[in-house]
Design an enzyme around this catalytic site. Structure first.
Site, PDB file in Angstrom:
ATOM      1  N   ARG A  32       0.833  -1.209   0.000  1.00  0.00           N
ATOM      2  CA  ARG A  32       0.000   0.000   0.000  1.00  0.00           C
ATOM      3  C   ARG A  32       0.866   1.256   0.000  1.00  0.00           C
ATOM      4  O   ARG A  32       0.549   2.246  -0.671  1.00  0.00           O
ATOM      5  CB  ARG A  32      -0.916  -0.012   1.230  1.00  0.00           C
ATOM      6  CG  ARG A  32      -1.822   1.191   1.310  1.00  0.00           C
ATOM      7  CD  ARG A  32      -2.979   0.944   2.250  1.00  0.00           C
ATOM      8  NE  ARG A  32      -3.948   2.030   2.185  1.00  0.00           N
ATOM      9  CZ  ARG A  32      -4.153   2.892   3.179  1.00  0.00           C
ATOM     10  NH1 ARG A  32      -3.456   2.797   4.302  1.00  0.00           N
ATOM     11  NH2 ARG A  32      -5.052   3.848   3.058  1.00  0.00           N
ATOM     12  N   HIS A  75       0.579   4.407  -2.585  1.00  0.00           N
ATOM     13  CA  HIS A  75       0.385   5.792  -2.132  1.00  0.00           C
ATOM     14  C   HIS A  75       1.572   6.677  -2.496  1.00  0.00           C
ATOM     15  O   HIS A  75       1.437   7.892  -2.558  1.00  0.00           O
ATOM     16  CB  HIS A  75       0.108   5.827  -0.627  1.00  0.00           C
ATOM     17  CG  HIS A  75      -1.292   5.430  -0.281  1.00  0.00           C
ATOM     18  ND1 HIS A  75      -1.979   5.910   0.806  1.00  0.00           N
ATOM     19  CD2 HIS A  75      -2.158   4.586  -0.910  1.00  0.00           C
ATOM     20  CE1 HIS A  75      -3.208   5.379   0.842  1.00  0.00           C
ATOM     21  NE2 HIS A  75      -3.326   4.560  -0.192  1.00  0.00           N
ATOM     22  N   ASN A 135      -3.133   8.811   4.501  1.00  0.00           N
ATOM     23  CA  ASN A 135      -1.912   8.176   5.025  1.00  0.00           C
ATOM     24  C   ASN A 135      -1.813   8.183   6.550  1.00  0.00           C
ATOM     25  O   ASN A 135      -1.260   7.249   7.148  1.00  0.00           O
ATOM     26  CB  ASN A 135      -0.673   8.884   4.468  1.00  0.00           C
ATOM     27  CG  ASN A 135      -0.567   8.757   2.952  1.00  0.00           C
ATOM     28  OD1 ASN A 135      -1.153   7.852   2.359  1.00  0.00           O
ATOM     29  ND2 ASN A 135       0.160   9.672   2.328  1.00  0.00           N
ATOM     30  N   HIS A 173      -6.316  -5.845  -2.315  1.00  0.00           N
ATOM     31  CA  HIS A 173      -7.133  -5.956  -1.104  1.00  0.00           C
ATOM     32  C   HIS A 173      -7.432  -7.413  -0.742  1.00  0.00           C
ATOM     33  O   HIS A 173      -8.268  -7.675   0.104  1.00  0.00           O
ATOM     34  CB  HIS A 173      -8.431  -5.150  -1.266  1.00  0.00           C
ATOM     35  CG  HIS A 173      -8.207  -3.665  -1.239  1.00  0.00           C
ATOM     36  ND1 HIS A 173      -9.159  -2.741  -1.589  1.00  0.00           N
ATOM     37  CD2 HIS A 173      -7.105  -2.944  -0.897  1.00  0.00           C
ATOM     38  CE1 HIS A 173      -8.668  -1.519  -1.461  1.00  0.00           C
ATOM     39  NE2 HIS A 173      -7.418  -1.606  -1.046  1.00  0.00           N
TER      40      HIS A 173
HETATM   41  C1  HEM Z   1      -9.045   1.322  -5.985  1.00  0.00           C
HETATM   42  C2  HEM Z   1      -8.977   2.258  -5.069  1.00  0.00           C
HETATM   43  C3  HEM Z   1      -8.528   1.997  -3.659  1.00  0.00           C
HETATM   44  C4  HEM Z   1      -9.129   2.438  -2.530  1.00  0.00           C
HETATM   45  C5  HEM Z   1     -10.375   3.300  -2.450  1.00  0.00           C
HETATM   46  C6  HEM Z   1      -8.375   1.928  -1.416  1.00  0.00           C
HETATM   47  C7  HEM Z   1      -8.675   2.176  -0.076  1.00  0.00           C
HETATM   48  C8  HEM Z   1      -8.071   1.554   0.981  1.00  0.00           C
HETATM   49  C9  HEM Z   1      -8.415   1.774   2.360  1.00  0.00           C
HETATM   50  C10 HEM Z   1      -9.463   2.750   2.850  1.00  0.00           C
HETATM   51  C11 HEM Z   1      -7.648   0.952   3.123  1.00  0.00           C
HETATM   52  C12 HEM Z   1      -7.668   0.831   4.641  1.00  0.00           C
HETATM   53  C13 HEM Z   1      -6.881   1.970   5.232  1.00  0.00           C
HETATM   54  C14 HEM Z   1      -7.004   2.104   6.723  1.00  0.00           C
HETATM   55  O1  HEM Z   1      -7.538   1.248   7.408  1.00  0.00           O
HETATM   56  O2  HEM Z   1      -6.542   3.119   7.225  1.00  0.00           O
HETATM   57  C15 HEM Z   1      -6.809   0.209   2.221  1.00  0.00           C
HETATM   58  C16 HEM Z   1      -5.903  -0.747   2.602  1.00  0.00           C
HETATM   59  C17 HEM Z   1      -5.052  -1.371   1.728  1.00  0.00           C
HETATM   60  N1  HEM Z   1      -4.896  -1.077   0.397  1.00  0.00           N
HETATM   61 FE1  HEM Z   1      -6.140  -0.006  -0.748  1.00  0.00          FE
HETATM   62  N2  HEM Z   1      -7.333   1.190  -1.883  1.00  0.00           N
HETATM   63  C18 HEM Z   1      -7.374   1.212  -3.249  1.00  0.00           C
HETATM   64  C19 HEM Z   1      -6.462   0.632  -4.097  1.00  0.00           C
HETATM   65  C20 HEM Z   1      -5.341  -0.041  -3.686  1.00  0.00           C
HETATM   66  C21 HEM Z   1      -4.244  -0.418  -4.539  1.00  0.00           C
HETATM   67  C22 HEM Z   1      -4.141  -0.056  -6.027  1.00  0.00           C
HETATM   68  C23 HEM Z   1      -3.361  -1.091  -3.769  1.00  0.00           C
HETATM   69  C24 HEM Z   1      -2.036  -1.678  -4.153  1.00  0.00           C
HETATM   70  C25 HEM Z   1      -1.692  -2.041  -5.371  1.00  0.00           C
HETATM   71  C26 HEM Z   1      -3.921  -1.159  -2.436  1.00  0.00           C
HETATM   72  C27 HEM Z   1      -3.381  -1.839  -1.382  1.00  0.00           C
HETATM   73  C28 HEM Z   1      -3.918  -1.876  -0.110  1.00  0.00           C
HETATM   74  C29 HEM Z   1      -3.439  -2.764   0.926  1.00  0.00           C
HETATM   75  C30 HEM Z   1      -2.418  -3.871   0.736  1.00  0.00           C
HETATM   76  C31 HEM Z   1      -4.133  -2.431   2.086  1.00  0.00           C
HETATM   77  C32 HEM Z   1      -3.934  -3.040   3.485  1.00  0.00           C
HETATM   78  C33 HEM Z   1      -2.756  -2.322   4.135  1.00  0.00           C
HETATM   79  C34 HEM Z   1      -2.394  -2.803   5.528  1.00  0.00           C
HETATM   80  O3  HEM Z   1      -2.902  -3.779   6.019  1.00  0.00           O
HETATM   81  O4  HEM Z   1      -1.532  -2.126   6.130  1.00  0.00           O
HETATM   82  N3  HEM Z   1      -5.093  -0.473  -2.424  1.00  0.00           N
HETATM   83  N4  HEM Z   1      -7.073   0.610   0.927  1.00  0.00           N
END
Ligand code: HEM
Length: 322
Positions: A63, A67, A95, A194
């Site tokens: 992630r 970002h 972030n 995800h």
């Molecule tokens: C398509 C639009 C996307 C949205 C709206 C989105 C939104 C989010 C949100 C809201 C979270 C949780 C954050 C939190 O709890 O503070 C999250 C977690 C995560 N996102 Fe996304 N995301 C998107 C695309 C992506 C992409 C493109 C990737 C990587 C290629 C990604 C990888 C991840 C990962 C791996 C997590 C978990 C991180 C952790 O456990 O520390 N996301 N995302």
């Protein structure tokens, strides 16, 4: 003479990509082959240890890379701490209290500096670590293009405006990724990230209480630890994004979408009667196809470059400019 000219021409052809890497912003898979031959094994070993200690770290670094890349290119701008002169990205809305793993990147950077000082950018380290995190959790691997440079600036406002929110509609998601030159298919493949990681209650509360297209027992399960009222103690409670296999990089994310178990509103938008439904169906039935598309899309996302007027360098400490 003719031979000498031929030799020079051949050398120019062979070396051109390397020079382009340094000067023209083009990347090369062999950028550090001579300058830092141990780079990839240093990163890999550090990620093996980090993921063994905490599987979620693979998700967190993935992630972080997303970002970084979506805010003025993959230039490690996300790693800069705030100073009197710089309002960085760490405290931007998407972030703050959310992106994690900075200490893992700092530790890898220290090891890389010890092996080949002032040579490898922090941006390249994040790109390699993200790839290894995915692979160590069971996902695909791919060859990372290298030669990125680290920005000497960062933009909190761009971090606030360029990253998609979990409340986004399908149209918005397609636009946000399109603004970065990524297709709807790239977006749907990259969203498969995800399949690993965790999210805070604040990011999915609206979905589990207000969306209609959600599986009832899934909503009830998530409501158990994410109270409807904000500020009552549960805002930061974590839930796995993939209800089936949160620590495995597989294609269950897409199967969950088909059973209305997407955790974010934005996730479920990919399978809600719109243009991405067919692709979600295919990825859910064909893990190899998803893995291949994900890897290709990661290379494309990793190719996002800072604008030409961004001052860059190879940072010595990822947290601050030299
Ligand atoms: C398509 C639009 C996307 C949205 C709206 C989105 C939104 C989010 C949100 C809201 C979270 C949780 C954050 C939190 O709890 O503070 C999250 C977690 C995560 N996102 Fe996304 N995301 C998107 C695309 C992506 C992409 C493109 C990737 C990587 C290629 C990604 C990888 C991840 C990962 C791996 C997590 C978990 C991180 C952790 O456990 O520390 N996301 N995302």
């Amino acid at each position: 003479m003719a031979n000498a000219v031929t030799c020079l021409l051949m050398a120019a052809v062979v070396l051109a990509p390397l020079f382009a890497g340094a000067a023209g912003g083009k990347l090369s898979t062999r950028f550090y082959d001579r300058k830092c031959p141990n780079l990839q094994s240093i990163v890999r070993l550090a990620m093996v240890e980090a993921v063994a200690a905490e599987p979620r770290m693979g998700a967190s670094i993935l992630r972080m890379f997303f970002h970084d890349c979506f805010v003025n290119g993959c230039d490690a701008s996300i790693l800069l701490d705030d100073t009197a002169d710089l309002t960085g990205e760490k405290n931007a809305g998407p972030n703050a209290n959310s992106v994690r793993g900075y200490e893992v990147i700092d530790a890898i950077k220290a090891q890389v500096e010890a092996s080949c000082s002032a040579t490898v950018s922090c941006a390249d380290i994040v790109a390699l670590a993200a790839r290894d995190g995915v692979n160590l959790l069971g996902g695909p691997t791919w060859t990372v293009q290298l030669g990125r440079r680290d920005a000497r600036n960062a933009s909190q406002s761009a971090a606030n405006s360029n990253l998609p929110s979990p409340g986004s509609s399908l149209a918005t998601l397609i636009t946000v990724f399109g603004n970065k030159g990524l297709s709807a298919r790239d977006m749907t493949a990259l969203s498969g990230a995800h399949t690993i990681g965790q999210a805070r209650c604040t990011t999915f509360r609206d979905r589990i209480y207000n969306d209609a297209n959600i599986n009832g027992s899934f909503a009830a399960l998530r409501q158990q630890t994410c109270p409807q009222a904000s500020g009552t103690g549960g805002d930061g409670t974590l839930a796995p994004i993939d209800v089936t296999s949160p620590d495995v990089f597989d294609n269950y994310y897409y199967q969950n979408l088909m059973s209305k178990q997407g955790l974010f509103h934005s996730d479920q938008e990919l399978f809600n009667g719109g243009s991405q439904d067919a692709l979600v169906r295919r990825y859910s039935g064909n893990g190899a196809m998803f893995a291949a598309d994900f890897a290709k899309a990661m290379v494309r996302m990793g190719g996002l470059m800072p604008s030409a007027d961004t001052p860059t360098e190879v940072r010595l400490d990822c947290k601050k400019v030299n």
